[in-house]
Design a protein around this motif. Structure first.
Motif: not given
Length: 453
Positions: A149-178
């Motif tokens: 994903y970072l290769d395709q979106h090199p501008e994503s600094s947050s992705t680069a940061a969590i890759i540096d933490e050792g993460m290799r996959s992620s799941l993002t859920c929105p927090l939504i109420t009424e």
């Protein structure tokens, strides 16, 4: 003798019964069975039901914990610990949107494998990019390979940061109420493709519950802030008003000393002095309430005989009771022990209780102050044979600005704050205060103070 076919049928029935009883860990044999497909289906169903049960129990556990009113950080810690055996992750992060929705800021994060590159306070601009699309869809987003994903979106600094933490996959859920979008919860794993085939509905449930918890926490925080502002304004207003009232009262006292006043002028000045004194009392009570609510009340504790203070306040209030023909007696044992107390504040409590007894008791009534001691506490009671308080009103007598249906017997005034202040002052000493009353018979207020060590 049962045939092999009948034994397989019986085994399927037993497996189904185990599932119905909540045992999802069946290990039915499927080898060489003509009913292998059915048996395997039952085993798969058991595994699915077990996963569902664990997920529901985990969400229920977090909800029960959140309902205790604990801080949001502690709730998120509990989520991290509770879901760890159920779903794949080594890192969880929560980020919240600003009020204008233009930025997103990390509120909390925890990793079990490395130091955090994105911790609390990390902020980024929201755009119409990937996070914006997640909010628009209202559904989770899975990135199976963060490096790809970072290769395709090199501008994503947050992705680069969590890759540096050792993460290799992620799941993002929105927090939504009424009421709208609050932010995101991020699950990350050190393994690529960790979220392939996961039960996304579970993550949506977690996100929905967390959104409600965060919304409630934010509302509570706003209420606390508003209450603090109210207390500051109340304290400032009361303080600023008390000074001019004191001046007015002083001028009225000087003018009342003039022997050239007419009868009407004297009455007006007496009325003015009485009203300013009453307003000064109200302002003093408001200052006390503001200080107590803000946690700024300070006790000047001393170890001393409580008997001395009790005798002093009885003498003072006998003077107030005498114009109404009331008698005020005291029952004080000689062996009352020393107590750790603030003399001025406990005196304030006694003045309130004794003056109320005078106010709400008919002329010629009997009032009594009684004390007794136990191993740990001194108990003080103020007893009258006045009007009494209706049973339905007793639970609220210690609340601010609450007045009962009982009325002063000689037109005396009340702020509705005295008992609320008394309760907080006694509790600040480590004691308790309570009331018992019967209409037409009388009322007893009692409070306890810990005996000095």
């Amino acid at each position: 003798m049962a045939t092999a076919y009948e034994e397989r049928i019986a085994q399927c029935i037993r497996t189904a019964q185990e599932l119905a009883d909540g045992d999802f860990t069946t290990d039915a044999d499927t080898v060489n069975s003509e009913l292998a497909y059915l048996t395997e289906s039952l085993i798969d169903l058991g595994q699915y039901l077990e996963t569902q049960y664990l997920e529901i129990e985990a969400i229920s556990e977090v909800t029960r914990y959140a309902n205790r009113g604990v801080p949001l950080d502690e709730i998120l810690e509990r989520i991290f610990e509770t879901f760890f055996p159920i779903v794949p992750y080594e890192r969880i992060g929560v980020a919240l949107l600003s009020e204008d929705g233009k930025t997103v800021t990390a509120e909390w994060a925890k990793s079990s494998v490395s130091d955090l590159e994105i911790g609390k306070g990390y902020s980024a601009r929201m755009s119409s990019g990937s996070l914006g699309r997640v909010l628009e869809s209202g559904h989770p987003r899975v990135i199976d390979d963060l490096e790809e994903y970072l290769d395709q979106h090199p501008e994503s600094s947050s992705t680069a940061a969590i890759i540096d933490e050792g993460m290799r996959s992620s799941l993002t859920c929105p927090l939504i109420t009424e009421k709208g979008a609050l932010g995101f919860i991020f699950f990350s794993s050190v393994r690529p493709h960790a979220y392939e085939g996961v039960h996304l509905a579970f993550f949506e449930q977690v996100a929905g519950q967390l959104a409600l918890i965060i919304e409630r926490a934010q509302l509570y925080e706003r209420l606390v802030n508003l209450n603090e502002i109210k207390d500051r304004l109340l304290g400032a207003a009361a303080h600023d008003l008390r000074s001019p009232l004191t001046v007015i009262q002083g001028f009225a006292d000087v003018m009342r000393a003039d022997d050239q006043l007419t009868e009407m002028q004297g009455e007006l000045l007496d009325y003015m002095a009485g009203e300013t004194e009453h307003m000064t009392q109200i302002l003093g009570d408001l200052l006390d309430v503001a200080a107590i609510e803000a946690g700024r009340i300070e006790l000047n504790l001393e170890t001393a005989p409580i008997r001395v203070l009790l005798e002093d306040r009885v003498r003072a209030h006998r003077i107030l009771a005498s114009p109404k023909g009331q008698t005020l007696s005291a029952e004080l044992p000689d062996d009352l022990p020393n107590v750790d107390f603030d003399r001025r504040r406990v005196g304030q409590v006694l003045d309130n209780l004794l003056s109320n007894a005078v106010k709400y008791t008919e002329p010629d009534g009997d009032l009594k102050l009684r004390a007794r001691t136990s191993k740990r506490f001194v108990t003080v009671e103020v007893i009258d044979n006045g009007q009494g308080i209706p049973a339905a009103e007793l639970p609220k007598v210690f609340e601010e600005f609450v007045t009962t249906s009982a009325r002063p017997t000689a037109g005396e005034t009340s702020t509705g704050l005295g008992l609320a202040i008394a309760k907080r002052l006694i509790e600040a000493h480590g004691g308790t205060i309570s009331v018992t009353s019967t209409e037409g018979v009388g009322t007893t207020f009692r409070f306890t103070l810990p005996v000095a060590a």
